[in-house]
Write an enzyme that holds these catalytic residues in place. Structure first.
Site, PDB file in Angstrom:
ATOM      1  N   ASP A 205      14.043  17.872  18.180  1.00 47.93           N
ATOM      2  CA  ASP A 205      12.668  18.313  17.960  1.00 47.93           C
ATOM      3  C   ASP A 205      12.387  19.429  18.953  1.00 47.93           C
ATOM      4  OD1 ASP A 205       9.907  18.728  17.789  1.00 47.93           O
ATOM      5  OD2 ASP A 205       9.547  16.650  17.185  1.00 47.93           O
ATOM      6  N   ALA A 261      11.310   8.918   4.957  1.00 53.12           N
ATOM      7  CA  ALA A 261       9.989   8.356   4.663  1.00 53.12           C
ATOM      8  C   ALA A 261       8.906   9.291   5.179  1.00 53.12           C
ATOM      9  CB  ALA A 261       9.850   6.976   5.301  1.00 53.12           C
ATOM     10  N   ALA A 262       9.269  10.570   5.367  1.00 51.22           N
ATOM     11  CA  ALA A 262       8.331  11.565   5.895  1.00 51.22           C
ATOM     12  C   ALA A 262       7.729  12.365   4.749  1.00 51.22           C
ATOM     13  CB  ALA A 262       9.046  12.468   6.900  1.00 51.22           C
ATOM     14  N   ARG A 263       8.375  13.458   4.376  1.00 54.46           N
ATOM     15  CA  ARG A 263       7.919  14.287   3.267  1.00 54.46           C
ATOM     16  C   ARG A 263       9.117  14.632   2.399  1.00 54.46           C
ATOM     17  NH1 ARG A 263       3.845  12.452   4.277  1.00 54.46           N
ATOM     18  NH2 ARG A 263       1.852  13.414   4.897  1.00 54.46           N
ATOM     19  N   ASP A 287      11.505   7.183   0.507  1.00 52.42           N
ATOM     20  CA  ASP A 287      10.160   6.731   0.158  1.00 52.42           C
ATOM     21  C   ASP A 287       9.303   7.893  -0.323  1.00 52.42           C
ATOM     22  OD1 ASP A 287       8.093   4.708   0.019  1.00 52.42           O
ATOM     23  OD2 ASP A 287       7.186   5.645   1.790  1.00 52.42           O
ATOM     24  N   GLU A 292       6.340  13.876  -6.974  1.00 52.02           N
ATOM     25  CA  GLU A 292       5.832  12.508  -7.067  1.00 52.02           C
ATOM     26  C   GLU A 292       4.749  12.426  -8.134  1.00 52.02           C
ATOM     27  OE1 GLU A 292       4.628  11.121  -3.200  1.00 52.02           O
ATOM     28  OE2 GLU A 292       6.607  11.459  -2.323  1.00 52.02           O
ATOM     29  N   HIS A 312       6.618   5.699  -2.226  1.00 53.01           N
ATOM     30  CA  HIS A 312       5.719   6.211  -1.191  1.00 53.01           C
ATOM     31  C   HIS A 312       4.825   5.099  -0.651  1.00 53.01           C
ATOM     32  CE1 HIS A 312       3.902  10.261   0.243  1.00 53.01           C
ATOM     33  NE2 HIS A 312       3.811   9.339   1.191  1.00 53.01           N
ATOM     34  N   LEU A 313       5.456   4.082  -0.071  1.00 48.69           N
ATOM     35  CA  LEU A 313       4.747   2.906   0.423  1.00 48.69           C
ATOM     36  C   LEU A 313       4.773   2.783   1.940  1.00 48.69           C
ATOM     37  CD1 LEU A 313       5.996   0.212  -2.132  1.00 48.69           C
ATOM     38  CD2 LEU A 313       3.809   1.427  -2.129  1.00 48.69           C
ATOM     39  N   GLY A 314       5.271   3.808   2.634  1.00 51.99           N
ATOM     40  CA  GLY A 314       5.424   3.696   4.079  1.00 51.99           C
ATOM     41  C   GLY A 314       4.137   3.365   4.804  1.00 51.99           C
TER      42      GLY A 314
END
Length: 346
Positions: A205, A261-263, A287, A292, A312-314
């Site tokens: 990062d 599970a981000a984008r 996710d 979508e 997309h349930l995170g």
């Protein structure tokens, strides 16, 4: 503030329920008379989408206008379309809009600013839930948990024992080299959990300074070449769209696993499917997706033995809804007391 009751419209839905918002407001302002009108919009039973000039909203302008007709000074919502038309109708009385999500994409910010209406949001409400879900996806992919469940529970087959052969058995988190792309509110939590499991955590990062959990690496390429599993936590920007494409996936060691599970658009799905079909990647857990809902003709559906797919349930935990309502109520409390707002965009 006047002695009249504070008029609030709680335009909730079936996740952040208006009752949660109302209770949070009364808890935040116990000494003040607060009158809350409740409106329940259809999400998530009804999909969100563009409404007039705003995106990712649910409900109609007319039903929000009708609910605001009582003279609300504050609007607290997650999905209501706060368009120029809505704001134009309510501008005489409306003094504050608070959105129970990480960004007010359902609000026309320019229209709010031109009417001197502050717009607040609730950052971090789903960080813990998404971090936990990410680790769950990683475990599911590494140990073939959904596939084994399907064999036994749905097909009545004990042949999942094939996963006990050396060639097909899964990987442990302990001592596993895992690369995290992004170290924000979610990534940092994932790093702490994986360190507790004994994984060899590495982080890329370029925007984060200071101490981190794990080993910092200076380039994405280095992270990919050293990681048996990758989890994505970066924000979606023009620079990060398609961050992992065919070239980047080829840098991963054979048999690597990817979790997103981000984008969805961080990951090139066509390149991912190619890498899974060729066997270069052993598994993926997703996710979020480039499009979508996931289209019925997506190649991912044909890779069920190698992928874990969730819709997309995170952020789908009760605590997220409660945190969103509480954080929103805290902003209303600051405004009512004349204090600076913590999360205002206008």
């Amino acid at each position: 503030m006047s002695d009249d009751p504070l008029q609030v419209l709680a335009a909730g839905d079936h996740f952040v329920q208006p009752g949660l918002i109302a209770r949070a407001l009364h808890h935040e302002l116990p000494e003040q008379d607060v009158s809350v009108r409740e409106l329940t919009l259809g999400w998530p039973l009804d999909p969100f989408g563009p409404v007039a000039e705003v995106r990712e909203a649910c409900g109609t302008e007319d039903e929000v206008i009708a609910a605001l007709a009582g003279g609300a000074e504050v609007l607290v919502t997650q999905m209501a379309p706060v368009t120029e038309r809505v704001l134009d109708f309510a501008a005489e009385r409306l003094r504050l809009v608070v959105v129970c999500r990480g960004g007010p994409v359902n609000v026309n910010l320019d229209a709010a600013k031109s009417r001197d209406i502050p717009v607040c949001y609730t950052p971090g409400r789903n960080a813990a839930a998404t971090a936990e879900f990410t680790v769950g996806l990683l475990l599911a992919a590494l140990r073939r948990i959904p596939q084994s469940h399907d064999l036994l529970a749905r097909q009545g087959s004990w042949k999942g024992s094939a996963y006990y052969t050396y060639e097909h058995s899964g990987l442990e988190l302990e001592d596993l080299p895992i690369g995290l792309v992004g170290y924000g509110a979610v990534g940092s939590r994932v790093a702490r959990v994986l360190c507790a499991f004994g994984a060899q955590v590495m982080v890329y990062d370029p925007y984060v300074r200071g101490e981190i959990h794990g080993l910092r690496v200076t380039s994405l390429d280095e992270l990919l070449t050293k990681s048996t599993a990758i989890t994505l936590h970066a924000r979606l920007t023009p620079e990060t769209r398609g961050l992992l494409g065919a070239r980047e996936l080829a840098l991963l060691p054979p048999g690597a696993v990817i979790v997103n599970a981000a984008r969805g658009p961080l990951l090139d799905e066509a390149a991912l499917c190619d890498a899974l079909e060729s066997g270069h990647l052993s598994a993926a857990a997703l996710d979020t997706y480039e499009q979508e809902p996931l289209p019925p003709d997506s190649r991912l559906h044909d890779l069920a033995d190698r992928v874990v797919l969730t819709p997309h349930l995170g952020g789908a935990s009760r605590a997220v809804a409660e945190k969103a309502a509480t954080t929103a109520a805290e902003e209303v409390g600051r405004w009512a007391r004349g204090e600076p707002l913590a999360h205002s965009l206008t």
